[in-house]
Design an enzyme around this catalytic site. Structure first.
Site, PDB file in Angstrom:
ATOM      1  N   LYS A  26      13.020   8.656  -0.839  1.00 19.49           N
ATOM      2  CA  LYS A  26      12.982   7.666   0.574  1.00 19.49           C
ATOM      3  C   LYS A  26      14.171   8.664   1.256  1.00 19.49           C
ATOM      4  O   LYS A  26      14.058   8.440   2.408  1.00 19.49           O
ATOM      5  CB  LYS A  26      13.658   6.553   0.102  1.00 19.49           C
ATOM      6  CG  LYS A  26      12.439   5.424  -0.602  1.00 19.49           C
ATOM      7  CD  LYS A  26      11.132   5.233   0.044  1.00 19.49           C
ATOM      8  CE  LYS A  26      10.516   4.099  -0.607  1.00 19.49           C
ATOM      9  NZ  LYS A  26       9.979   4.587  -1.865  1.00 19.49           N
TER      10      LYS A  26
HETATM   11  C1  PLP Z   1       8.689   4.366  -2.477  1.00 20.11           C
HETATM   12  C2  PLP Z   1       8.414   4.885  -3.853  1.00 20.11           C
HETATM   13  C3  PLP Z   1       7.104   5.540  -4.369  1.00 20.11           C
HETATM   14  C4  PLP Z   1       6.090   4.765  -3.704  1.00 20.11           C
HETATM   15  O1  PLP Z   1       5.895   5.573  -2.419  1.00 20.11           O
HETATM   16  P1  PLP Z   1       4.928   5.134  -1.067  1.00 20.11           P
HETATM   17  O2  PLP Z   1       5.148   5.749  -0.089  1.00 20.11           O
HETATM   18  O3  PLP Z   1       5.455   3.500  -1.058  1.00 20.11           O
HETATM   19  O4  PLP Z   1       3.560   5.162  -1.719  1.00 20.11           O
HETATM   20  C5  PLP Z   1       7.104   5.914  -5.504  1.00 20.11           C
HETATM   21  N1  PLP Z   1       8.219   6.258  -6.238  1.00 20.11           N
HETATM   22  C6  PLP Z   1       9.504   6.010  -5.945  1.00 20.11           C
HETATM   23  C7  PLP Z   1      10.568   6.237  -6.765  1.00 20.11           C
HETATM   24  C8  PLP Z   1       9.562   5.148  -4.755  1.00 20.11           C
HETATM   25  O5  PLP Z   1      10.933   4.865  -4.334  1.00 20.11           O
END
Ligand code: PLP
Length: 495
Positions: A113
């Protein structure tokens, strides 16, 4: 370049306005009106460029109301040594001859993120200036664990912004919770919600569409904005790392120009894999997009049948950031695959709201099958994959990454496709110490940040410095609310 709503093409906003509002007034997602194209020359130029340069070049194609120098400055700040523990920002790790792992967790909160949330606050600050906005932006976030922390870290003490994060009370790991409740910054707030991620997300969406709240807040000098992956300013920085990975493979002579690669992405809200889809649509040579789900396999079924049906049990898994039944960003994909059929998308979303279910047209389904392959990995598969990667490759991976690795193997078995494949690693194994320890044959002693030392002692893999520092931090937030109380929490935070 203008942005329209997936539910109404008559709505047209500039890039700055799209970043500022997050979600369109009609509930649709703001989406670029054309997809810029890149070619071999573009990729050749970026082959030896820094990550920040690559980010500026790619983002400038979409944010035509920002200039490239400005974007380059933002990118240097976002991915520089104060924030990222490696100059590559998103390095590739070779697993074997045709398998590479794209590590997206070298930022301040150790989850992918950060790749977007170190950039979004800067895009938003600039957007407030560019649009002459005088009100304070209040970012409301529903998080399944990683977004909330990464958003607060990005927005902490950013002028003319406040940020309030809701997380599911029993849906996040101990490390994730301590990261959030210890967050510093005068403009941040955190609240646990009784329920799961979808409850928190539904509450935030409801508040966004509540005209009375909007009016009250406007009178107090605030407007609501979003840092969830429904905001275009979240998706765009993610497009960069797929192009960057391709450039790295070229630079390292793992592929030749034009050769296709597959991407396999562990998926929840469909933001990360949607970014890969946009990279492909821009002309990046990409074969299949492999969509990896955990036991919450709503996307696997959707990609196989064309029927999206959220009426199913919700599972709390050891990959909580993917415990999602309503993947918001799918709406952007449907819009694109339907030839920008806003009326069609609107009808699907109405069906979803009314019955929890919709079925896409035969032509959309054919396009889905051509571009994507969906699979899911259960808890036993996740556990087994963590153990095997550690034993066979000396590679310590987290639970989300393990889901991707395992689904990639399923895809290869099912199709025989031996195309070079890059799977995304979305979190540091240190964010999910308890599960990682248990699956490499250790007995976790404790539950929270004390496990960082244990995992380090067992593996010798360095602890990310911000996680190591958590032990010294004090808890600042301790609020829990029922779903129905979320409005009141917002109004109280923005008194
Ligand atoms: C948010 C997240 C995901 C999923 O990503 P999306 O964009 O919501 O599909 C996968 N792995 C981790 C560690 C995340 O924080």
């Amino acid at each position: 370049m203008k942005y329209y709503s997936t539910r109404d093409r008559a709505i047209r906003l500039s890039g700055a306005e799209a970043v500022k509002t997050g979600l369109s007034r009609d509930g649709g997602l703001l989406t670029p009106e054309t997809i810029p194209q890149i070619d071999a020359g573009f990729l050749e130029n970026l082959k030896t460029a820094s990550y920040a340069q690559r980010a500026a070049e790619v983002m400038a194609l979409y944010l035509t109301d920002y200039d490239k120098e400005e974007l380059q400055t933002f990118a240097e700040r976002a991915y520089g040594p104060d924030k990222y523990d490696t100059p590559a920002a998103a390095p590739l790790r070779k697993v074997d001859g045709n398998t590479h792992c794209l590590e997206l967790w070298h930022g301040p909160t150790s989850a992918f993120k950060d790749m977007a949330l170190q950039m979004l606050p800067q895009l938003l600050s600039a957007a407030l200036r560019k649009t002459g906005e005088e009100k304070t932006a209040c970012i409301l976030v529903a998080t399944s664990g990683d977004t909330g922390k990464a958003a607060m870290e990005g927005f902490a003490d950013v002028e003319q912004t406040k940020i309030l994060v809701f997380y599911p009370k029993d849906g996040v790991s101990a490390v994730q919770e301590s990261q959030m409740v210890t967050q510093e910054g005068a403009n941040v707030g955190v609240c646990a919600v009784v329920g799961n991620f979808d409850d928190a997300q539904a509450g935030v969406k409801r508040i966004f569409s509540d005209e009375a709240i909007r009016k009250t807040l406007a009178d107090r000098g605030y407007f609501l904005s979003s840092a969830n992956s429904i905001n275009w300013g979240r998706i765009l920085p993610q497009v960069v790392y797929y192009i960057s990975a391709y450039c790295d493979l070229l630079r390292d002579k793992a592929i030749s120009m034009g050769e296709k690669v597959n991407f396999c992405v562990p998926t929840g809200n469909f933001g990360d894999i949607l970014a890969a889809y946009y990279a492909k649509r821009m002309g990046l040579p990409v074969g299949k997009l492999i969509c990896a789900s955990n036991q919450n396999d709503v996307l696997t079924d959707f990609l196989r049948t064309g029927i999206y049906d959220k009426n199913r049990p919700f599972h709390n898994t050891m990959s909580p950031s993917m415990d999602i039944l309503v993947s918001s960003n799918l709406e952007r994909l449907l819009f694109d695959l339907s030839g920008e059929g806003d009326a069609l998308v609107r009808s699907y979303m109405e069906d979803l709201g009314r019955t929890g279910k919709y079925e896409v047209s035969a032509s959309i389904q054919a396009a889905l099958t051509e571009q994507f392959w969906g699979g899911f990995c259960d808890e036993a598969g996740t556990a087994e994959t963590i153990a095997r990667y550690y034993k066979d490759f000396g590679y310590l991976i987290d639970t989300h990454t393990a889901v991707a690795a395992q689904v990639m193997e399923q895809y290869r078995k099912a199709t025989g496709d031996q195309t070079l494949t890059v799977f995304a690693s979305t979190a540091s194994p240190y964010k999910f110490c308890n599960h990682v320890l248990a699956n490499i044959g250790e007995t976790p002693r404790g539950d929270g940040v004390e496990l960082l030392d244990q995992l380090h002692a067992a593996t010798g893999v360095p602890v990310p410095r911000r996680l190591a520092a958590l032990k010294e931090k004090t808890r600042r937030f301790d609020q829990t609310a029922e779903k129905a109380e979320m409005d009141a929490v917002v109004l109280d935070f923005l008194k």
